[in-house]
Design an enzyme around this catalytic site. Structure first.
Site, PDB file in Angstrom:
ATOM      1  N   TRP A 157      71.996 -59.388 -78.826  1.00 16.57           N
ATOM      2  CA  TRP A 157      72.958 -58.358 -77.936  1.00 16.57           C
ATOM      3  C   TRP A 157      74.240 -58.657 -78.639  1.00 16.57           C
ATOM      4  O   TRP A 157      74.956 -57.293 -78.844  1.00 16.57           O
ATOM      5  CB  TRP A 157      72.902 -58.721 -76.584  1.00 16.57           C
ATOM      6  CG  TRP A 157      73.927 -57.768 -75.960  1.00 16.57           C
ATOM      7  CD1 TRP A 157      73.631 -56.548 -75.105  1.00 16.57           C
ATOM      8  CD2 TRP A 157      75.326 -58.029 -75.632  1.00 16.57           C
ATOM      9  NE1 TRP A 157      74.729 -56.168 -74.474  1.00 16.57           N
ATOM     10  CE2 TRP A 157      75.926 -57.164 -74.768  1.00 16.57           C
ATOM     11  CE3 TRP A 157      76.201 -59.096 -75.917  1.00 16.57           C
ATOM     12  CZ2 TRP A 157      77.016 -56.917 -74.409  1.00 16.57           C
ATOM     13  CZ3 TRP A 157      77.496 -58.774 -75.656  1.00 16.57           C
ATOM     14  CH2 TRP A 157      77.825 -57.962 -74.555  1.00 16.57           C
ATOM     15  N   HIS A 158      74.782 -59.621 -79.192  1.00 13.06           N
ATOM     16  CA  HIS A 158      76.087 -59.783 -79.732  1.00 13.06           C
ATOM     17  C   HIS A 158      76.336 -59.003 -81.041  1.00 13.06           C
ATOM     18  O   HIS A 158      77.319 -58.704 -81.542  1.00 13.06           O
ATOM     19  CB  HIS A 158      76.531 -61.159 -79.826  1.00 13.06           C
ATOM     20  CG  HIS A 158      76.870 -61.910 -78.554  1.00 13.06           C
ATOM     21  ND1 HIS A 158      75.689 -62.401 -77.640  1.00 13.06           N
ATOM     22  CD2 HIS A 158      77.962 -62.169 -77.683  1.00 13.06           C
ATOM     23  CE1 HIS A 158      76.305 -62.873 -76.714  1.00 13.06           C
ATOM     24  NE2 HIS A 158      77.468 -62.790 -76.717  1.00 13.06           N
ATOM     25  N   GLY A 159      75.481 -58.960 -81.810  1.00 16.35           N
ATOM     26  CA  GLY A 159      75.591 -58.199 -82.970  1.00 16.35           C
ATOM     27  C   GLY A 159      74.244 -57.956 -83.787  1.00 16.35           C
ATOM     28  O   GLY A 159      73.197 -59.003 -83.603  1.00 16.35           O
ATOM     29  N   SER A 179      69.528 -62.507 -76.430  1.00 18.27           N
ATOM     30  CA  SER A 179      70.984 -62.315 -75.880  1.00 18.27           C
ATOM     31  C   SER A 179      71.889 -62.540 -77.081  1.00 18.27           C
ATOM     32  O   SER A 179      73.119 -61.954 -77.109  1.00 18.27           O
ATOM     33  CB  SER A 179      71.229 -63.730 -74.914  1.00 18.27           C
ATOM     34  OG  SER A 179      72.484 -64.175 -74.716  1.00 18.27           O
ATOM     35  N   PHE A 205      80.953 -55.645 -80.231  1.00 12.91           N
ATOM     36  CA  PHE A 205      79.497 -55.906 -79.784  1.00 12.91           C
ATOM     37  C   PHE A 205      79.216 -54.684 -78.759  1.00 12.91           C
ATOM     38  O   PHE A 205      78.664 -54.488 -77.950  1.00 12.91           O
ATOM     39  CB  PHE A 205      79.389 -57.327 -78.897  1.00 12.91           C
ATOM     40  CG  PHE A 205      79.960 -58.407 -79.576  1.00 12.91           C
ATOM     41  CD1 PHE A 205      79.722 -58.395 -81.201  1.00 12.91           C
ATOM     42  CD2 PHE A 205      80.675 -59.625 -79.038  1.00 12.91           C
ATOM     43  CE1 PHE A 205      80.167 -59.488 -81.744  1.00 12.91           C
ATOM     44  CE2 PHE A 205      81.008 -60.634 -79.900  1.00 12.91           C
ATOM     45  CZ  PHE A 205      81.051 -60.726 -81.161  1.00 12.91           C
TER      46      PHE A 205
END
Lengths: 488, 338
Positions: free
Chosen positions: A325-327, A322, A488
């Site tokens: 996923w943001h970067g 997770s 993102f």
């Protein structure tokens, strides 16, 4: 196109005006075209990727719908699911993670004494790719699981993926919630539209007055090479406000726009800074993403069904992914791992005390509420430091700072920045406390018929929008920043 | 519709609210083409006295591009003549023009050369760093009326959008309310340590330019890198609507020489940043215009001595390399320093 632009204002007024004059089928075509126009406004080629993802997932879903006459064996359906997963994740991986992967390999080889010059491409990250990829993936997985029938209409499915209010920064909707709205006729409701206007005004207020103003403080502090303890944590505090105000503003504007068009999008935030425990925080922060990871990663990994040790490993895996996923950077993975560890700690503590699998849902005694809230607030902000600080050496330096050691002028500056950021955030806190007092959010009010709405409510709504408009006019930041989650 | 009408009417409350709360003298703006009446910071005359005391042979005007490049004391030592700096970070060509007019020209001093440091299109973009927080620094160099600058700004704000913007500002008294609200917001924490207004302003200046100043920034490639919009690189179109002719006319009227110095943007690797054909043409036109007026233009771009190692964050030169730049500058432009 961004929400806080004149282009969008004109676009939205035109879309809404034309939209309600069309039949249901024409509305869907019109919204689909409008959504692609919205998405490709600055960079038209992004639409090709969006269209490609849509086509592949629609086609794959047709092939594996278990209720369809032509559906194949379980094995062939699984193969189609793999096609969807591979195609979506390959596109996402290439655009988002290719250079991160190459850099990481290069760094690993360098640390092993091997010199290598691997190709680094100048890849532009298509806005919102992480959001619509996950939304589309949830559809194919649900069809594979038999929870959902495949959409026979490519138009309707394409609109589900590309629906402009939530396309570039969520909420990540589930097909079972949004597709029926697309497929069935929608009716304009004045009560809903008025509520939506208040929600949008609140979103614009949070973005333009709070997020963009405190963002200047956060950016300035994180641009410094050697801030002292007080200055640094004032910057982290400002960043915590910025990211919440910014992202929840996007969600509110998106939900408001959608309501004007007859859609109801899910809530993405539930006053996260009132959380009392790590699991409570994740029930309140970016709800659409955390529930996505819960349903499509954590539970398939085994969730909490296979004993405590396996549960803890599943939590950690889910949160590291997770974070990524943001970067495509290690600080995001670290942030995810940190939150995973907080949850692991909470679960373990709960198991030791024998309070079951969800200790975060236990009722907290009144005397413990404030200290527990304060502890959680600090822990979340330590997480924001990991999230915001991309330089590992600086992060280490930041974490080892001691209060009271910076020169007086700098400590004063830290206090000054904290107070300015706090002043700007007062409406956020007031809103959260008002919600606690009321027992529900404003946007959760039950829909009633126009005739049942008291005049007093309408007057209050008008005044609220007017006051927010008046404040935006006067206090909006002159430095307009992009929505953070666009990255993102 | 009723809700929208009420929502649009509510901000009108700024008129009576400001009449009651904004106790300071509200003055008509020196740039009526840009904004309505509001509180302003008084003109700061100190630099005029400083110039008269110093009697400099060379004066430098600009923003942080200048402040991080020229070491005035060091240059004065090299030249054996006094050098004055009218540099302020976060300013644009409107501020530089007003500094030149209201400080240098008003002081009666006539240096041998006045240098203006700028990046790319700054000299022909009068709207750069003019509004929002930048207006406070502009207040300090502006007289109660600045008709020439106002004409320039007016010529840049003729579109429908600007008219709507101006009408909204006037209808809701936005400029006055904004000036008051921002002052309250950013001032109140400083009252915790002093009640004295000049002391508060001095504290804020120290925080902005020293405690959190350029010297304290990390080396970042993209910090403060102002992206040049290629479409704006049209000298013939933008020059007449800029402060450039005003500066040159003023210099000629007072028998002064002016040299415009375009600094080099941050190199990529060790090669100068790429120049689009449009930008190259813009600079050729700039040079031709300035030289035809009897002034000078120097362009640092492409100077092989200005390597990436000299740069700190963005386009700023590191402190350790400031004297090196100053030395090179003097050597390159030695005809002007004779």
């Amino acid at each position: 196109m961004t929400f806080h632009s004149l282009d969008f204002l004109v676009f939205f007024v035109v879309v809404t005006t034309v939209y309600w004059r069309l039949s249901h089928g024409a509305q869907n075509w019109f919204l689909l075209v409008a959504s692609y126009l919205f998405y490709g406004w600055v960079t038209p080629w992004f639409c090709l990727l969006l269209g490609g993802t849509t086509l592949v997932d629609w086609w794959v879903a047709q092939k594996m719908d278990p209720a369809a006459p032509a559906s194949g064996t379980r094995w062939s359906r699984r193969t189609w699911l793999v096609v969807s997963l591979v195609s979506n994740l390959t596109v996402l991986g290439f655009f988002k993670y290719f250079n991160f992967f190459i850099d990481s390999v290069q760094a690993a080889m360098a640390s092993a004494g091997l010199e290598a010059s691997l190709p680094v491409l100048r890849i532009v990250l298509p806005v919102g790719i992480s959001f619509y990829t996950f939304q589309s993936l949830s559809y194919t997985i649900d069809v594979y699981r038999g929870r959902l029938r495949a959409s026979g209409s490519l138009r309707d499915f394409a609109l589900f993926v590309a629906f402009f209010p939530q396309l570039v920064a969520g909420p990540i909707e589930r097909a079972e919630a949004l597709l029926p709205r697309v497929q069935h006729p929608r009716v304009f409701n004045l009560v809903v539209a008025r509520d939506a206007l208040v929600l949008m005004a609140w979103g614009f207020f949070k973005k333009l007055v709070i997020a963009d103003n405190v963002g200047i403080i956060a950016n300035r502090v994180f641009a410094m090479k050697d801030p002292g303890f007080e200055m640094l944590w004032a910057g982290v505090f400002a960043f915590g406000l910025q990211i919440f105000a910014d992202f929840s503003a996007y969600t509110d504007i998106a939900r408001g726009c959608a309501r004007w068009l007859g859609f109801d999008l899910m809530k993405n935030f539930e006053h996260p800074y009132l959380a009392l425990s790590p699991s409570d925080f994740w029930r309140r922060w970016h709800i659409s993403l955390s529930s996505w990871f819960r349903d499509y990663l954590y539970i398939p990994l085994g969730g909490s069904r296979r004993g405590l040790p396996r549960t803890l490993v599943n939590i950690l895996i889910t949160f590291v992914i997770s974070g990524l996923w943001h970067g495509a950077a290690w600080n995001f993975a670290l942030w995810g791992a940190y939150h995973g560890l907080l949850l692991v700690g909470e679960r373990t503590w709960g198991a030791l005390r024998g309070v079951g699998r969800h200790p975060g849902r236990q009722r907290v005694p009144a005397w413990r509420v404030v200290p527990q809230w304060a502890l959680m607030y600090v822990l979340v902000h330590i997480g924001w430091l990991l999230f915001r600080e991309a330089d590992a050496a600086m992060l280490w330096r930041d974490l080892t700072l001691v209060p009271g050691t910076a020169p007086l002028a700098e400590r004063q500056a830290g206090l000054y920045l904290f107070l300015v950021a706090f002043t700007l955030s007062l409406p956020l806190w007031a809103h959260s406390l008002w919600t606690v007092w009321q027992g529900r959010s404003y946007s959760d009010r039950p829909v009633v018929r126009e005739a049942e709405v008291p005049t007093r409510t309408i007057v209050w709504q008008a005044l609220a929008v007017g006051v927010m408009f008046a404040t935006i006019l006067v206090l909006r930041s002159r430095t307009s920043l992009d929505f953070i989650y666009f990255a993102f | 519709m009723a809700i929208l009408a009420v929502a649009l009417a509510v901000p009108l409350i700024w008129h009576p609210v400001m009449a009651r709360l904004s106790s300071r003298a509200v003055e008509p703006s020196y740039l009526p083409a840009l904004e309505a009446s509001r509180e302003r910071i008084a003109f700061r005359p100190d630099p005029i006295k400083d110039l008269q005391r110093l009697r400099p042979s060379y004066v430098f005007i600009g923003d942080s591009m200048l402040g991080t490049r020229i070491d005035a004391g060091y240059l004065a030592g090299l030249l054996g003549q006094d050098v004055a700096m009218l540099a302020r970070a976060g300013t644009g060509s409107a501020y530089w023009y007003l500094s030149f007019k209201n400080y240098l020209v008003a002081s009666g001093e006539r240096p041998k050369v006045t240098f203006f440091f700028f990046r790319d299109l700054n000299m022909t973009d009068p709207l750069f760093r003019l509004t929002g927080p930048f207006r406070w620094s502009l207040d300090e160099v502006a007289q109660p009326e600045e008709p020439a600058l106002n004409d320039v700004i007016a010529s840049r704000r003729q579109g429908a959008w600007f008219r709507v913007h101006g009408a909204v500002n006037r209808a809701y008294n936005v400029d006055r309310a904004n000036a008051w609200m921002e002052r309250q917001l950013y001032d109140w924490p400083t009252r915790l340590w002093t009640d004295d207004e000049p002391a508060r302003r001095a504290w804020l200046e120290t925080m902005t330019f020293e405690t959190m100043g350029l010297e304290r920034l990390r080396p970042m490639t993209d910090a403060d890198v102002q992206a040049t919009v290629d479409a704006e690189a049209d000298f013939a179109r933008t020059m007449p609507q800029s402060v450039l002719p005003l500066i040159i006319d003023l210099a000629k009227q007072h028998g002064m020489k002016v040299c415009f110095v375009r600094v080099q943007r941050r190199p990529v690797g060790n090669t100068p940043p790429a120049q689009s054909p449009r930008m190259q043409e813009y600079m050729r036109d700039f040079k031709a215009y300035v030289e035809a007026e009897g002034m000078f233009l120097h362009d640092d771009t492409g100077d092989p001595m200005q390597t990436l190692a000299m740069y700190e964050d963005g386009d700023h030169i590191g402190r350790a390399h400031r004297q090196r730049y100053t030395r090179q500058f003097r050597a390159t432009l030695h005809p002007l320093f004779r």
